[in-house]
Design a protein around this motif. Structure first.
Motif, PDB file in Angstrom:
ATOM      1  N   MET A  15      45.497  30.992  55.563  1.00 35.26           N
ATOM      2  CA  MET A  15      45.889  29.884  54.602  1.00 35.26           C
ATOM      3  C   MET A  15      46.630  30.558  53.463  1.00 35.26           C
ATOM      4  O   MET A  15      46.495  31.628  52.965  1.00 35.26           O
ATOM      5  N   SER A  16      47.873  29.866  53.024  1.00 30.85           N
ATOM      6  CA  SER A  16      48.706  30.337  51.769  1.00 30.85           C
ATOM      7  C   SER A  16      48.627  29.373  50.684  1.00 30.85           C
ATOM      8  O   SER A  16      47.970  28.253  50.857  1.00 30.85           O
ATOM      9  N   ARG A  17      49.173  29.918  49.630  1.00 32.55           N
ATOM     10  CA  ARG A  17      49.010  29.091  48.324  1.00 32.55           C
ATOM     11  C   ARG A  17      50.742  28.958  48.372  1.00 32.55           C
ATOM     12  O   ARG A  17      51.440  30.163  48.109  1.00 32.55           O
ATOM     13  N   ILE A  18      51.042  27.792  48.129  1.00 30.51           N
ATOM     14  CA  ILE A  18      52.400  27.453  47.814  1.00 30.51           C
ATOM     15  C   ILE A  18      52.615  26.583  46.681  1.00 30.51           C
ATOM     16  O   ILE A  18      51.957  25.559  46.330  1.00 30.51           O
ATOM     17  N   PHE A  19      53.853  26.969  45.729  1.00 29.81           N
ATOM     18  CA  PHE A  19      54.017  26.198  44.709  1.00 29.81           C
ATOM     19  C   PHE A  19      54.989  25.428  45.171  1.00 29.81           C
ATOM     20  O   PHE A  19      56.048  26.091  45.527  1.00 29.81           O
ATOM     21  N   ILE A  20      55.306  24.069  44.657  1.00 33.52           N
ATOM     22  CA  ILE A  20      56.353  23.124  45.153  1.00 33.52           C
ATOM     23  C   ILE A  20      56.752  22.632  43.910  1.00 33.52           C
ATOM     24  O   ILE A  20      56.174  21.757  43.248  1.00 33.52           O
ATOM     25  N   THR A  21      58.150  22.726  43.465  1.00 32.68           N
ATOM     26  CA  THR A  21      58.639  22.029  42.264  1.00 32.68           C
ATOM     27  C   THR A  21      59.222  20.517  42.767  1.00 32.68           C
ATOM     28  O   THR A  21      59.556  20.388  43.712  1.00 32.68           O
ATOM     29  N   GLY A  22      58.921  19.657  41.821  1.00 25.69           N
ATOM     30  CA  GLY A  22      59.427  18.037  42.042  1.00 25.69           C
ATOM     31  C   GLY A  22      58.536  17.774  43.082  1.00 25.69           C
ATOM     32  O   GLY A  22      59.248  17.089  44.137  1.00 25.69           O
ATOM     33  N   SER A  23      57.332  17.619  42.937  1.00 31.23           N
ATOM     34  CA  SER A  23      56.247  17.140  43.910  1.00 31.23           C
ATOM     35  C   SER A  23      55.894  15.674  43.997  1.00 31.23           C
ATOM     36  O   SER A  23      55.024  15.368  44.661  1.00 31.23           O
ATOM     37  N   ALA A  24      56.337  14.809  42.740  1.00 34.46           N
ATOM     38  CA  ALA A  24      55.810  13.786  42.500  1.00 34.46           C
ATOM     39  C   ALA A  24      56.343  12.657  43.361  1.00 34.46           C
ATOM     40  O   ALA A  24      55.806  11.602  43.655  1.00 34.46           O
TER      41      ALA A  24
ATOM     42  N   GLU B  27      46.624  25.895  50.371  1.00 31.13           N
ATOM     43  CA  GLU B  27      46.455  25.616  49.094  1.00 31.13           C
ATOM     44  C   GLU B  27      47.868  25.110  48.520  1.00 31.13           C
ATOM     45  O   GLU B  27      48.671  25.713  48.735  1.00 31.13           O
ATOM     46  N   VAL B  28      47.938  24.077  47.486  1.00 28.70           N
ATOM     47  CA  VAL B  28      49.311  23.742  46.958  1.00 28.70           C
ATOM     48  C   VAL B  28      49.026  23.504  45.573  1.00 28.70           C
ATOM     49  O   VAL B  28      47.959  23.115  44.979  1.00 28.70           O
ATOM     50  N   VAL B  29      50.075  24.128  44.816  1.00 33.17           N
ATOM     51  CA  VAL B  29      50.388  23.808  43.454  1.00 33.17           C
ATOM     52  C   VAL B  29      51.560  22.923  43.309  1.00 33.17           C
ATOM     53  O   VAL B  29      52.727  23.404  43.592  1.00 33.17           O
ATOM     54  N   ALA B  30      51.290  21.719  42.811  1.00 34.01           N
ATOM     55  CA  ALA B  30      52.314  20.641  42.526  1.00 34.01           C
ATOM     56  C   ALA B  30      52.867  20.944  41.486  1.00 34.01           C
ATOM     57  O   ALA B  30      52.112  21.532  40.542  1.00 34.01           O
ATOM     58  N   HIS B  31      54.037  20.135  41.070  1.00 34.80           N
ATOM     59  CA  HIS B  31      54.758  19.879  40.012  1.00 34.80           C
ATOM     60  C   HIS B  31      55.054  18.511  39.606  1.00 34.80           C
ATOM     61  O   HIS B  31      55.657  17.943  40.418  1.00 34.80           O
ATOM     62  N   VAL B  32      55.015  18.296  38.254  1.00 31.20           N
ATOM     63  CA  VAL B  32      55.571  17.042  37.941  1.00 31.20           C
ATOM     64  C   VAL B  32      56.433  17.203  36.521  1.00 31.20           C
ATOM     65  O   VAL B  32      56.047  18.139  35.793  1.00 31.20           O
ATOM     66  N   ARG B  33      57.349  16.225  36.242  1.00 26.22           N
ATOM     67  CA  ARG B  33      58.149  16.350  35.019  1.00 26.22           C
ATOM     68  C   ARG B  33      57.419  16.259  33.600  1.00 26.22           C
ATOM     69  O   ARG B  33      57.582  16.822  32.766  1.00 26.22           O
ATOM     70  N   SER B  34      56.176  15.287  33.653  1.00 30.14           N
ATOM     71  CA  SER B  34      55.687  14.803  32.560  1.00 30.14           C
ATOM     72  C   SER B  34      54.273  14.626  32.653  1.00 30.14           C
ATOM     73  O   SER B  34      54.132  14.236  33.822  1.00 30.14           O
ATOM     74  N   PRO B  35      53.376  14.435  31.706  1.00 30.08           N
ATOM     75  CA  PRO B  35      52.141  13.958  32.059  1.00 30.08           C
ATOM     76  C   PRO B  35      51.887  12.654  32.547  1.00 30.08           C
ATOM     77  O   PRO B  35      51.096  12.099  33.401  1.00 30.08           O
ATOM     78  N   GLN B  36      52.818  11.750  32.241  1.00 30.03           N
ATOM     79  CA  GLN B  36      53.154  10.440  32.774  1.00 30.03           C
ATOM     80  C   GLN B  36      53.129  10.298  34.416  1.00 30.03           C
ATOM     81  O   GLN B  36      52.951   9.063  34.806  1.00 30.03           O
ATOM     82  N   ARG B  37      53.671  11.369  34.860  1.00 30.74           N
ATOM     83  CA  ARG B  37      53.854  11.335  36.231  1.00 30.74           C
ATOM     84  C   ARG B  37      52.739  11.881  36.923  1.00 30.74           C
ATOM     85  O   ARG B  37      52.860  11.862  38.279  1.00 30.74           O
ATOM     86  N   LEU B  38      51.497  12.240  36.477  1.00 30.91           N
ATOM     87  CA  LEU B  38      50.273  12.851  36.929  1.00 30.91           C
ATOM     88  C   LEU B  38      49.688  12.087  38.018  1.00 30.91           C
ATOM     89  O   LEU B  38      49.194  12.144  39.050  1.00 30.91           O
TER      90      LEU B  38
END
Length: 245
Positions: free
Chosen positions: A1-10, A27-38
């Motif tokens: 199992m790997s842990r991957i960070f992905i930018t622009g995941s919304a 495991e995934v670490v996602a990324h969003v531009r703002s709290p409104q995109r959560l």
């Protein structure tokens, strides 16, 4: 199992890659531009993803994203997926943010950068490029040539890390448009494969890939003088120096 960070995941390719990797047990670490995109990534969170927040069009926010990622722990791979097609943010989001995140996030084993077949139309000129995004100074094609060049420079300077660029094709995402002719699944398959696969080809570096096949990038991307000039320009503008041997 790997842990991957992905930018622009919304949405789009980033969301699809995150969804598939989670389904495969990573495991995934996602990324969003703002709290409104959560809200857009709530299904990913429900599947166990963690999320960092920050607008990659702004240097300070990008630095904060890197700090958030480091606080979560070591990543095995980072997929630099976030991108915009037009406007003043093209250079900050498509080029500066990946450079800054690469410089500040603890080195993973694998780095994947989203390029485009359009990078072949990019101009290998750095004069006049406004890295801050205060004005529109480079095309999408230029930005993708720059990020492909950064990838090749990293592969040269960091031989212990697998660094690759991916052309996902023209696929039906928000950026590509509903009528794009490409296969959406194939659009995110290669970056997932490069991030986690033990296939011998996926464990190579310095490639420019399209649908799991190596392609020949713009000649400037492999020009060491142009690579160094790009790194120097980004370091000068951001005040952040990529840790090189």
């Amino acid at each position: 199992m790997s842990r991957i960070f992905i930018t622009g995941s919304a949405d789009g390719l980033g969301y699809a890659a995150a969804e598939n990797l989670l389904a495969d047990g990573h495991e995934v670490v996602a990324h969003v531009r703002s709290p409104q995109r959560l809200e857009a990534v709530k299904p990913l969170i429900d599947q166990g993803a963690q999320v960092v927040v920050g607008d990659l069009a702004h240097l300070n926010a990008t630095q904060d994203v890197a700090a958030q990622v480091n606080k979560l722990g070591q990543m095995d791979a980072v997929i630099h997926n976030a991108g915009v097609y037009s406007g003043p943010s093209v250079v900050p989001v498509n080029v500066v943010a990946p450079y800054v995140l690469t410089s500040l996030i603890a080195k993973p084993a694998r780095l994947i950068y989203l390029s485009s077949g359009m990078h072949l139309n990019g101009q290998p000129r750095l004069e006049g490029v406004d890295w801050s995004g205060a004005r529109e100074s480079a095309t999408y094609s230029d930005s993708k040539l720059f990020i492909t060049t950064l990838t090749m420079a990293l592969a040269r300077y960091w031989p212990d890390i697998l660094c690759n660029a991916v052309d996902p094709g023209w696929v039906p995402t928000k950026m590509g448009g509903a009528n794009a002719p490409g296969d959406l699944r194939l659009g995110h398959l290669t970056q997932e494969w490069l991030a986690v696969s033990d296939d011998s080809e996926a464990r190579t570096s310095g490639g420019y890939w399209h649908h799991q096949k190596r392609r020949t990038p713009h000649a400037a991307a492999r020009d060491e003088a142009f690579q160094n000039a790009l790194l120097e320009s980004l370091a000068r503008t951001t005040g952040i120096t990529l840790p090189l041997p």
